[in-house]
Design an enzyme around this catalytic site. Structure first.
Site, PDB file in Angstrom:
ATOM      1  N   ASN A  60      61.709  63.111  30.477  1.00 24.83           N
ATOM      2  CA  ASN A  60      61.832  63.082  31.756  1.00 24.83           C
ATOM      3  C   ASN A  60      60.448  63.179  32.582  1.00 24.83           C
ATOM      4  OD1 ASN A  60      63.150  63.908  34.561  1.00 24.83           O
ATOM      5  ND2 ASN A  60      64.741  64.794  33.514  1.00 24.83           N
ATOM      6  N   LYS A  79      68.464  64.444  27.364  1.00 26.52           N
ATOM      7  CA  LYS A  79      67.175  63.954  27.862  1.00 26.52           C
ATOM      8  C   LYS A  79      66.451  65.337  28.031  1.00 26.52           C
ATOM      9  CE  LYS A  79      65.209  61.603  31.533  1.00 26.52           C
ATOM     10  NZ  LYS A  79      65.526  60.648  32.866  1.00 26.52           N
ATOM     11  N   ASN A 130      58.246  63.546  42.335  1.00 25.03           N
ATOM     12  CA  ASN A 130      59.331  63.696  43.163  1.00 25.03           C
ATOM     13  C   ASN A 130      59.756  65.102  42.893  1.00 25.03           C
ATOM     14  OD1 ASN A 130      62.348  64.031  42.220  1.00 25.03           O
ATOM     15  ND2 ASN A 130      60.961  62.654  40.505  1.00 25.03           N
ATOM     16  N   SER A 144      65.363  68.073  34.211  1.00 21.83           N
ATOM     17  CA  SER A 144      64.657  67.951  35.617  1.00 21.83           C
ATOM     18  C   SER A 144      63.940  69.169  35.878  1.00 21.83           C
ATOM     19  CB  SER A 144      65.647  67.436  36.559  1.00 21.83           C
ATOM     20  OG  SER A 144      65.981  66.190  36.281  1.00 21.83           O
ATOM     21  N   PHE A 146      68.156  66.551  42.908  1.00 20.07           N
ATOM     22  CA  PHE A 146      69.635  65.920  42.448  1.00 20.07           C
ATOM     23  C   PHE A 146      70.396  65.871  43.598  1.00 20.07           C
ATOM     24  CE2 PHE A 146      69.781  68.528  38.031  1.00 20.07           C
ATOM     25  CZ  PHE A 146      69.000  67.369  37.322  1.00 20.07           C
ATOM     26  N   ASN A 155      63.204  70.161  39.125  1.00 17.77           N
ATOM     27  CA  ASN A 155      63.405  70.431  40.323  1.00 17.77           C
ATOM     28  C   ASN A 155      64.647  71.375  40.722  1.00 17.77           C
ATOM     29  OD1 ASN A 155      60.924  69.052  41.185  1.00 17.77           O
ATOM     30  ND2 ASN A 155      62.457  67.061  40.836  1.00 17.77           N
ATOM     31  N   THR A 156      65.442  71.606  39.607  1.00 21.73           N
ATOM     32  CA  THR A 156      66.529  72.706  39.839  1.00 21.73           C
ATOM     33  C   THR A 156      66.227  73.647  39.057  1.00 21.73           C
ATOM     34  OG1 THR A 156      68.273  70.689  40.096  1.00 21.73           O
ATOM     35  CG2 THR A 156      69.204  72.651  39.112  1.00 21.73           C
TER      36      THR A 156
HETATM   37  C1  LIG Z   1      62.181  59.555  42.344  1.00 21.85           C
HETATM   38  C2  LIG Z   1      62.764  59.761  41.024  1.00 21.85           C
HETATM   39  C3  LIG Z   1      64.005  60.341  40.758  1.00 21.85           C
HETATM   40  C4  LIG Z   1      64.394  60.797  39.410  1.00 21.85           C
HETATM   41  N1  LIG Z   1      65.610  61.588  39.409  1.00 21.85           N
HETATM   42  C5  LIG Z   1      66.132  61.546  37.895  1.00 21.85           C
HETATM   43  C6  LIG Z   1      67.524  61.993  37.932  1.00 21.85           C
HETATM   44  O1  LIG Z   1      68.058  62.261  38.851  1.00 21.85           O
HETATM   45  N2  LIG Z   1      67.793  62.566  36.485  1.00 21.85           N
HETATM   46  C7  LIG Z   1      67.028  62.271  35.648  1.00 21.85           C
HETATM   47  O2  LIG Z   1      67.336  62.508  34.231  1.00 21.85           O
HETATM   48  N3  LIG Z   1      65.742  61.815  35.731  1.00 21.85           N
HETATM   49  C8  LIG Z   1      65.290  61.373  36.914  1.00 21.85           C
HETATM   50  N4  LIG Z   1      64.018  60.737  37.133  1.00 21.85           N
HETATM   51  C9  LIG Z   1      63.256  60.633  35.842  1.00 21.85           C
HETATM   52  C10 LIG Z   1      63.077  59.173  35.250  1.00 21.85           C
HETATM   53  O3  LIG Z   1      64.573  58.930  34.950  1.00 21.85           O
HETATM   54  C11 LIG Z   1      62.417  58.986  34.218  1.00 21.85           C
HETATM   55  O4  LIG Z   1      62.582  59.809  33.014  1.00 21.85           O
HETATM   56  C12 LIG Z   1      60.749  59.345  34.564  1.00 21.85           C
HETATM   57  O5  LIG Z   1      60.554  58.890  35.911  1.00 21.85           O
HETATM   58  C13 LIG Z   1      59.846  58.726  33.622  1.00 21.85           C
HETATM   59  O6  LIG Z   1      59.748  57.447  33.415  1.00 21.85           O
HETATM   60  P1  LIG Z   1      58.752  56.344  34.426  1.00 21.85           P
HETATM   61  O7  LIG Z   1      57.456  56.952  34.389  1.00 21.85           O
HETATM   62  O8  LIG Z   1      59.149  54.919  34.092  1.00 21.85           O
HETATM   63  O9  LIG Z   1      59.193  56.925  35.957  1.00 21.85           O
HETATM   64  C14 LIG Z   1      63.676  60.651  38.267  1.00 21.85           C
HETATM   65  C15 LIG Z   1      62.270  59.840  38.728  1.00 21.85           C
HETATM   66  C16 LIG Z   1      61.712  59.429  39.767  1.00 21.85           C
HETATM   67  C17 LIG Z   1      60.501  59.070  39.988  1.00 21.85           C
END
Ligand SMILES: Cc1cc2nc3c(=O)[nH]c(=O)nc-3n(C[C@H](O)[C@H](O)[C@H](O)COP(=O)(O)O)c2cc1C
Length: 305
Positions: free
Chosen positions: A250, A221, A116, A185, A120, A187-188
């Site tokens: 993350n 995080k 993704n 993250s 934000f 993406n910022t």
């Molecule tokens: C579509 C999507 C959006 C996410 N948005 C955020 C976010 O806004 N802030 C954040 O700290 N992590 C964000 N994450 C990361 C998740 O919180 C998580 O740390 C990461 O996906 C790893 O876990 P997973 O493998 O179980 O998905 C996002 C992940 C996905 C897939």
């Protein structure tokens, strides 16, 4: 119940493009959050309790909802009814923003992964605070701990990042059982630079100075793409600044699992992230007593364990 989900619900969601599937799910759970009967039905999925007390909070079970699924905090009663042991909303930024252009979520079913680059997209701290206040007044506030994850607005220069975090912190802290500082993250642009020792210490001491009256636990995080030395420095800084826990991790910028030609820019999550994030969890646990919230590639009971 798991079978029913796999046979009926997942094929339907996977037939949609990933962001539409996401919006559809959130809209459904948001609507269910206002209907007592719907919440009682979701309750059917609730797992048995496995209580844990960590950094002063009572968690009914150790599986929580990670940030990013409910960025705007619109479905808290539904997550609670489904049996999550804690809920993390956000990332919330000081200013409302629409995020990057679509498409910005990419599904890789065979790899059990997503990439993704949402950037934000969220309603901003003020609107989300009003929504949480309304929920509090409605009497449907979740019983489980609520974490609010905050980050920097895209329009705010990195040099002014602290002011941005402080704004969201002040507006949202009264609703949070803990606040997550998202410095990881991908993406910022520049956000991950806030993990560097100088920048992280500065951010943490500014938050500490504002967190004096009824202080809230502060959680950091981190990214999975850190060297051992960088991780060691972050853990030391977290320890010396009274950080309550670290979320590891993350999404990753390491896209080794994606076939060439299908790769996309953004952070990768899901199955292929598990080993990397678990390595960081192990490293932190080996050198510190700071609690770790593991995140990355939890696909089922075994991987969670
Ligand atoms: C579509 C999507 C959006 C996410 N948005 C955020 C976010 O806004 N802030 C954040 O700290 N992590 C964000 N994450 C990361 C998740 O919180 C998580 O740390 C990461 O996906 C790893 O876990 P997973 O493998 O179980 O998905 C996002 C992940 C996905 C897939």
């Amino acid at each position: 119940m798991k079978k029913a989900y796999e046979v009926f619900v997942r094929p339907l969601l996977f037939a949609l493009d990933p962001e539409t599937a996401h919006q559809f799910t959130i809209a459904g759970l948001s609507a269910a959050s206002n209907v007592g009967f719907a919440l009682r039905t979701l309750n059917f999925f609730r797992p048995r309790t496995q209580p844990k007390r960590v950094f002063g909070l009572n968690f009914p079970n150790p599986i929580g909802l990670a940030a990013g699924l409910d960025k705007n905090g619109v479905a808290l009663p539904a997550w609670n009814a489904l049996g999550f042991g804690f809920i993390e909303i956000g990332t919330v930024t000081a200013k409302a923003q629409s995020g990057n252009p679509k498409p910005r979520i990419f599904r890789f079913s065979e790899q059990r992964a997503l990439i993704n680059r949402l950037g934000f997209n969220n309603d901003g701290a003020d609107i989300i605070a009003r929504r949480l206040k309304k929920l509090q007044d409605s009497g449907r506030w979740p019983e489980v701990p609520l974490g609010i994850n905050i980050g920097k607005s895209m329009a705010t220069p990195l040099t002014e990042a602290i002011g941005d975090y402080l704004y969201s912190f002040r507006v949202l802290r009264e609703f949070a059982d803990y606040i997550v500082l998202n410095v990881s993250s991908p993406n910022t642009p520049g956000l991950r630079e806030l993990q560097s020792p100088g920048a992280l210490s500065e951010l943490l001491s500014a938050i500490r100075a504002t967190n004096l009256i009824t202080p809230k636990p502060i959680v950091v995080k981190i990214a999975p793409d850190l060297t051992t030395e960088e991780l060691e420095q972050i853990v030391s800084i977290c320890e010396s600044n009274g950080v309550a826990a670290i979320i590891a991790t993350n999404t990753t910028l390491d896209h080794w699992s994606i076939p060439t030609g299908r790769d996309e820019q953004g952070g990768l999550s899901g199955g292929p992230l598990r080993e990397k994030s678990t390595t960081l969890v192990r490293r932190i646990a080996a050198r510190s007593t700071i609690p770790v919230i593991a995140s990355g590639g939890i696909m089922d009971g075994d991987s969670a364990r």
